[in-house]
Design a protein around this motif. Structure first.
Motif, PDB file in Angstrom:
ATOM      1  N   TRP A  88     -13.977   4.965 -15.811  1.00 24.94           N
ATOM      2  CA  TRP A  88     -15.296   4.423 -15.501  1.00 24.94           C
ATOM      3  C   TRP A  88     -15.451   3.115 -16.263  1.00 24.94           C
ATOM      4  N   ARG A  89     -15.860   2.057 -15.576  1.00 26.77           N
ATOM      5  CA  ARG A  89     -16.057   0.757 -16.219  1.00 26.77           C
ATOM      6  C   ARG A  89     -17.449   0.705 -16.845  1.00 26.77           C
ATOM      7  N   ASN A 122     -17.152  -4.926 -20.625  1.00 30.43           N
ATOM      8  CA  ASN A 122     -15.714  -4.785 -20.382  1.00 30.43           C
ATOM      9  C   ASN A 122     -15.105  -3.669 -21.224  1.00 30.43           C
ATOM     10  N   PHE A 158     -14.536   0.892 -21.423  1.00 28.61           N
ATOM     11  CA  PHE A 158     -14.129   1.933 -20.481  1.00 28.61           C
ATOM     12  C   PHE A 158     -14.454   3.321 -21.028  1.00 28.61           C
ATOM     13  N   CYS A 176     -18.330   4.053 -25.251  1.00 26.41           N
ATOM     14  CA  CYS A 176     -17.122   3.714 -24.504  1.00 26.41           C
ATOM     15  C   CYS A 176     -16.013   3.202 -25.432  1.00 26.41           C
ATOM     16  N   GLN A 184      -8.531   0.802 -21.779  1.00 24.74           N
ATOM     17  CA  GLN A 184      -8.359   1.944 -20.875  1.00 24.74           C
ATOM     18  C   GLN A 184      -7.521   3.037 -21.543  1.00 24.74           C
ATOM     19  N   ASN A 226     -18.884   2.076 -10.470  1.00 26.51           N
ATOM     20  CA  ASN A 226     -17.897   1.635 -11.456  1.00 26.51           C
ATOM     21  C   ASN A 226     -16.630   2.485 -11.460  1.00 26.51           C
ATOM     22  N   THR A 268     -12.858   3.595 -10.729  1.00 26.48           N
ATOM     23  CA  THR A 268     -11.571   2.934 -10.517  1.00 26.48           C
ATOM     24  C   THR A 268     -10.456   3.970 -10.563  1.00 26.48           C
TER      25      THR A 268
END
Length: 223
Positions: free
Chosen positions: A81-82, A86, A88, A149, A153, A202, A204
């Motif tokens: 999830w973004r 910037n 994750f 977050c 990644q 968001n 990905t």
């Protein structure tokens, strides 16, 4: 609405009869959201309405999608999830989610049938993990101030213990995911507002594990 057999890997089949309003034909991420405080059933249910023999691919596909979404809930399979700035987080469908699907006839010549996956449950993330090293958040709300977050990644995918995921027991949300048939694939093409906010906005596939079912939940071959 015609009844159809329930599809579930773990639950006994039980037919249901429920009336639902048809969602709009998805052109992008459109829809309306609602929440539900009812407890989810452990069963996965398949409901069909306004569908006939001219849409067998969609009917076949949504039955398979019911199983895919149910397995995603039970497996704890995560996706990236973004977050803001910037950063994750890893996110997953909470294990107590229940899934049902519907096939709807539309007035569209391009998409005469759409598949709808209804999910009663919650998406949970490790955004508030004690190991989070992303942006600092202090909005004065009910959530304590702290880091949210992860900066990479790889870090987000490295913190997947149950302690890293915030379990939300406060309410059950009603998600709707809309699928259209394109080039022999049932493609995720929209959803109601809560699904857009919790998933589509968001989401990905970057970093999903080998063998993950998330790619099939986004686009699944049916022809």
């Amino acid at each position: 609405m015609a009844e159809a057999k329930e599809v579930s890997a773990n639950a006994e089949a039980r037919p249901i009869a429920t009336e639902r309003n048809s969602p709009p034909v998805p052109q992008s991420r459109v829809g309306s959201g609602e929440s539900s405080h009812s407890q989810p059933s452990s069963a996965t249910q398949v409901v069909t309405s306004n569908a006939d023999s001219s849409g067998p691919a969609v009917k076949e596909g949504v039955a398979a999608l019911a199983g895919i979404w149910s397995k995603l809930a039970g497996s704890g399979d995560v996706f990236l999830w973004r977050c803001a700035n910037n950063t994750f987080a890893a996110m997953k469908l909470q294990s107590d989610a229940s899934v049902s699907v519907d096939v709807r006839r539309t007035d569209s010549l391009m998409n005469p049938y759409i598949g709808v996956v209804y999910i009663q449950g919650r998406f949970v993330s490790n955004a508030a993990s004690s190991s989070a090293n992303g942006f600092y958040q202090n909005d004065g709300g009910l959530v304590p101030a702290g880091n949210r977050c992860f900066t990479t990644q790889e870090q987000a995918l490295a913190h997947l213990s149950e302690a890293d995921f915030a379990q939300d027991e406060s309410r059950i949300l009603s998600f709707e995911a809309y699928y259209t048939l394109k080039d022999g694939n049932l493609v995720l093409s929209g959803g109601n507002t809560v699904f857009q906010n919790a998933f589509l906005s968001n989401f990905t596939l970057t970093g999903t594990a080998a063998g993950s079912l998330w790619p099939d939940a986004v686009s699944m071959k049916v022809q």
